[in-house]
Design an enzyme around this catalytic site. Sequence first.
Site, PDB file in Angstrom:
ATOM      1  N   TRP A 156       0.808  -1.220   0.000  1.00 51.85           N
ATOM      2  CA  TRP A 156       0.000   0.000   0.000  1.00 51.85           C
ATOM      3  C   TRP A 156       0.843   1.273   0.000  1.00 51.85           C
ATOM      4  CZ3 TRP A 156       1.955   2.346   4.124  1.00 51.85           C
ATOM      5  CH2 TRP A 156       2.438   1.551   5.181  1.00 51.85           C
ATOM      6  N   ALA A 182      -2.707  -4.036  -2.729  1.00 48.18           N
ATOM      7  CA  ALA A 182      -2.976  -4.055  -1.292  1.00 48.18           C
ATOM      8  C   ALA A 182      -4.411  -3.616  -1.013  1.00 48.18           C
ATOM      9  CB  ALA A 182      -2.000  -3.136  -0.570  1.00 48.18           C
ATOM     10  N   GLY A 234       6.520  -6.385  -0.447  1.00 53.64           N
ATOM     11  CA  GLY A 234       5.806  -6.288   0.819  1.00 53.64           C
ATOM     12  C   GLY A 234       6.703  -6.723   1.956  1.00 53.64           C
ATOM     13  N   SER A 235       6.088  -7.234   3.007  1.00 55.63           N
ATOM     14  CA  SER A 235       6.863  -7.575   4.199  1.00 55.63           C
ATOM     15  C   SER A 235       7.638  -8.880   3.996  1.00 55.63           C
ATOM     16  CB  SER A 235       5.928  -7.711   5.391  1.00 55.63           C
ATOM     17  OG  SER A 235       4.986  -8.735   5.128  1.00 55.63           O
ATOM     18  N   GLU A 256      10.696  -8.270  -3.258  1.00 58.53           N
ATOM     19  CA  GLU A 256      11.191  -6.989  -2.722  1.00 58.53           C
ATOM     20  C   GLU A 256      10.597  -6.860  -1.327  1.00 58.53           C
ATOM     21  OE1 GLU A 256      13.354  -5.151  -4.102  1.00 58.53           O
ATOM     22  OE2 GLU A 256      13.330  -5.782  -6.206  1.00 58.53           O
ATOM     23  N   LEU A 257      11.430  -7.062  -0.312  1.00 58.93           N
ATOM     24  CA  LEU A 257      10.896  -7.211   1.045  1.00 58.93           C
ATOM     25  C   LEU A 257      11.299  -6.041   1.948  1.00 58.93           C
ATOM     26  CD1 LEU A 257      11.560 -11.061   1.201  1.00 58.93           C
ATOM     27  CD2 LEU A 257       9.560  -9.860   0.318  1.00 58.93           C
ATOM     28  N   ARG A 284      10.197  10.842   2.932  1.00 59.94           N
ATOM     29  CA  ARG A 284       9.409  10.515   1.756  1.00 59.94           C
ATOM     30  C   ARG A 284       8.323   9.562   2.221  1.00 59.94           C
ATOM     31  NH1 ARG A 284      10.309   7.406  -3.695  1.00 59.94           N
ATOM     32  NH2 ARG A 284      11.611   6.009  -2.521  1.00 59.94           N
ATOM     33  N   CYS A 290      10.171   1.108   2.249  1.00 65.30           N
ATOM     34  CA  CYS A 290      11.158   0.075   2.559  1.00 65.30           C
ATOM     35  C   CYS A 290      12.553   0.681   2.531  1.00 65.30           C
ATOM     36  CB  CYS A 290      11.048  -1.047   1.545  1.00 65.30           C
ATOM     37  SG  CYS A 290      11.154  -0.440  -0.136  1.00 65.30           S
ATOM     38  N   SER A 447      16.060   5.352  -5.630  1.00 63.26           N
ATOM     39  CA  SER A 447      15.111   4.755  -6.578  1.00 63.26           C
ATOM     40  C   SER A 447      15.217   5.415  -7.942  1.00 63.26           C
ATOM     41  CB  SER A 447      13.681   4.928  -6.056  1.00 63.26           C
ATOM     42  OG  SER A 447      13.572   4.350  -4.781  1.00 63.26           O
TER      43      SER A 447
HETATM   44  P1  NAP Z   1       2.297  -6.952   3.473  1.00 63.82           P
HETATM   45  O1  NAP Z   1       1.390  -7.061   4.624  1.00 63.82           O
HETATM   46  O2  NAP Z   1       3.339  -7.976   3.285  1.00 63.82           O
HETATM   47  O3  NAP Z   1       1.349  -6.874   2.198  1.00 63.82           O
HETATM   48  C1  NAP Z   1       1.827  -6.784   0.897  1.00 63.82           C
HETATM   49  C2  NAP Z   1       0.846  -7.424  -0.046  1.00 63.82           C
HETATM   50  O4  NAP Z   1       0.747  -8.822   0.241  1.00 63.82           O
HETATM   51  C3  NAP Z   1      -0.561  -6.872   0.038  1.00 63.82           C
HETATM   52  O5  NAP Z   1      -1.109  -6.863  -1.247  1.00 63.82           O
HETATM   53  C4  NAP Z   1      -1.253  -7.871   0.916  1.00 63.82           C
HETATM   54  O6  NAP Z   1      -2.638  -7.930   0.737  1.00 63.82           O
HETATM   55  C5  NAP Z   1      -0.614  -9.159   0.438  1.00 63.82           C
HETATM   56  N1  NAP Z   1      -0.699 -10.244   1.401  1.00 63.82           N
HETATM   57  C6  NAP Z   1      -0.786 -10.172   2.755  1.00 63.82           C
HETATM   58  N2  NAP Z   1      -0.848 -11.408   3.278  1.00 63.82           N
HETATM   59  C7  NAP Z   1      -0.810 -12.268   2.246  1.00 63.82           C
HETATM   60  C8  NAP Z   1      -0.841 -13.687   2.149  1.00 63.82           C
HETATM   61  N3  NAP Z   1      -0.936 -14.476   3.223  1.00 63.82           N
HETATM   62  N4  NAP Z   1      -0.780 -14.251   0.923  1.00 63.82           N
HETATM   63  C9  NAP Z   1      -0.706 -13.477  -0.176  1.00 63.82           C
HETATM   64  N5  NAP Z   1      -0.667 -12.142  -0.144  1.00 63.82           N
HETATM   65  C10 NAP Z   1      -0.712 -11.533   1.048  1.00 63.82           C
HETATM   66  O7  NAP Z   1       3.066  -5.596   3.454  1.00 63.82           O
HETATM   67  P2  NAP Z   1       2.462  -4.158   3.648  1.00 63.82           P
HETATM   68  O8  NAP Z   1       2.132  -3.991   5.086  1.00 63.82           O
HETATM   69  O9  NAP Z   1       1.373  -3.936   2.684  1.00 63.82           O
HETATM   70  O10 NAP Z   1       3.698  -3.252   3.175  1.00 63.82           O
HETATM   71  C11 NAP Z   1       4.773  -2.930   4.016  1.00 63.82           C
HETATM   72  C12 NAP Z   1       5.982  -3.809   3.744  1.00 63.82           C
HETATM   73  O11 NAP Z   1       6.375  -3.755   2.378  1.00 63.82           O
HETATM   74  C13 NAP Z   1       7.201  -3.331   4.497  1.00 63.82           C
HETATM   75  O12 NAP Z   1       7.857  -4.405   5.122  1.00 63.82           O
HETATM   76  C14 NAP Z   1       8.091  -2.714   3.422  1.00 63.82           C
HETATM   77  O13 NAP Z   1       9.446  -2.687   3.725  1.00 63.82           O
HETATM   78  C15 NAP Z   1       7.776  -3.575   2.267  1.00 63.82           C
HETATM   79  N6  NAP Z   1       8.135  -2.898   1.014  1.00 63.82           N
HETATM   80  C16 NAP Z   1       9.221  -3.341   0.329  1.00 63.82           C
HETATM   81  C17 NAP Z   1       9.600  -2.721  -0.853  1.00 63.82           C
HETATM   82  C18 NAP Z   1      10.802  -3.190  -1.608  1.00 63.82           C
HETATM   83  O14 NAP Z   1      10.902  -2.857  -2.774  1.00 63.82           O
HETATM   84  N7  NAP Z   1      11.715  -3.933  -1.032  1.00 63.82           N
HETATM   85  C19 NAP Z   1       8.850  -1.665  -1.342  1.00 63.82           C
HETATM   86  C20 NAP Z   1       7.730  -1.237  -0.621  1.00 63.82           C
HETATM   87  C21 NAP Z   1       7.393  -1.886   0.562  1.00 63.82           C
HETATM   88  P3  NAP Z   1      -3.636  -7.233   1.791  1.00 63.82           P
HETATM   89  O15 NAP Z   1      -3.376  -5.780   1.683  1.00 63.82           O
HETATM   90  O16 NAP Z   1      -4.965  -7.631   1.321  1.00 63.82           O
HETATM   91  O17 NAP Z   1      -3.289  -7.755   3.145  1.00 63.82           O
HETATM   92 MG    MG Z   2      -0.807  -5.249   5.266  1.00 66.54          MG
END
Ligand code: NAP
Ligand code: MG
Length: 483
Positions: A156, A182, A234-235, A256-257, A284, A290, A447
């Site tokens: 998100w 998300a 994501g995470s 990308e975590l 930002r 991340c 980036s």
């Molecule tokens: P998240 O909870 O891991 O969610 C990311 C995506 O995964 C969302 O679309 C989410 O859907 C989906 N998801 C959640 N649980 C899932 C499951 N069991 N199976 C399949 N998909 C699932 O992360 P977030 O809270 O949205 O974002 C924050 C994290 O993203 C941070 O850790 C950040 O560092 C990381 N991030 C990394 C980068 C990079 O390039 N390395 C860039 C941006 C962000 P729902 O929304 O429906 O739960």
């Molecule tokens: Mg989430």
Amino acid sequence: MYGDLLKGLPTDLWIGGSWRPASDQARFDVLDPATEKAVASVASASESDAAAALDAAAASFADWAARKPRERAEVLRKAFELMTRDAERLARIITVENGKPLADSRAEVAYAAEFFRWYAEEAVRNIGNVSRAPSSGARIVVHHKPAGIAVLVTPWNFPAAMATRKIGPALAAGCPVVLKPASETPLTMLALMPLLEAAGVPPGVVNVLPSRRSGPVVGRMLKDPRTRVVSFTGSTEVGRMLLTQAAANILKPAMELGGNAPFIVFEDADIEAAVAGAMVAKMRNMGEACTAANRFYVHEAVRAQFAARLTEEMATLKAGHGLDEGVTLGPLVNKDGRDKVVELVVDAVRRGARVLTGGKAPQGTGFFYPATVIDNVPDDALMMREEIFGPVAAIQSFTDEADVIAKANGTEYGLVAYVYTRDLARGLRISEQLDFGMVGLNRGLVSDPAAPFGGMKQSGLGREGAHDGLMEFLETQYISAEW
Ligand code: NAP
Ligand code: MG
């Protein structure tokens, strides 16, 4: 406040080039985090919708893969132009569902659109090679085929850029995609679909499935034999789960975590430049990135000066609704995100850290948290180990170069590190010793669509952007030939 922005905004599933509700009619609300009020009700895809999206993607694959690279490039170029044309509207949608100030949203849309332009240019550079086998003398012909259907899952914090960074290279490579945005921020991608259609993306090549049932919906697609790639941002926690599922079906993973970025300021740094860089690296997206600087290590000789100047800058930020003119600090995305920041600050203070500005969540509506600087943060504070994901700068001083490198590397994450020094030789020598996929050397922002973005260790696998990002969606084939 929203004017006409939300009128006529698509809120259904985008499958095979048309809008449809979820198979069981399920929907969920999208909130504006500044008002905590629902702004839209969006279809929540089911497992059977996921199967339907794969059917649509599969039906589109052969034709899309067979298009001439130039044709795919022109579609992507057109997508860049239409996104740029509609930048202001898209930026406002991002602000409404994510909360970030308009200036951040405008920057995101520009960045997101660049992935279409960059991959329009890369689509025509899918280059193989030919060599002769040293022993047999046979020709070794190497070329790259589209890997197949790609399932894309995005977070998100950058509702546009994290998606276009995947859609761009996938389409350039010739792969159809199913995107699961998300749940906090599905509107931006839904709003993009009519633009992609107008750009000439054929039905089924890009499908979007918002869903509150992300586990089962993504799981359904990852176990389907037609899926060949899973690209996730994501995470680390969720990434690890998706990698396990990818293993069962031997999918090509791109991950990308999370991150835990150190920001190192040496005694010979240009302090004004370091403060300016810190404001970008930390603030930002209100720190919800991340790549956000998480741990500031500042040489003891310049610590007081750096902390004082950063505090001054942070205190100038103006909190409010991101759509309002002059606002530079929006709310965090949701209550959990804000609660986590509160908890981390309380923990650091309990362990002896000193708040220089901010540090206390306001009462009232919206998931706001003030711009905060905390000095003297000890190693055992949780915020030195976990992603803060909020507008809090944690400072610790150092005196020894080897020590600070060891501390910077002392994390399971390895996404990005920032280094400030006027001595470029020293900066490069230290950058090499940092176990991070990216280093900002006298820069608070790394980036760039033309650069390989990605992490080491538990920050991920693979790279996005640059030519590397294209390769994530291609399979290498080698033909042993005689002629
Ligand atoms: P998240 O909870 O891991 O969610 C990311 C995506 O995964 C969302 O679309 C989410 O859907 C989906 N998801 C959640 N649980 C899932 C499951 N069991 N199976 C399949 N998909 C699932 O992360 P977030 O809270 O949205 O974002 C924050 C994290 O993203 C941070 O850790 C950040 O560092 C990381 N991030 C990394 C980068 C990079 O390039 N390395 C860039 C941006 C962000 P729902 O929304 O429906 O739960
Ligand atoms: Mg989430």
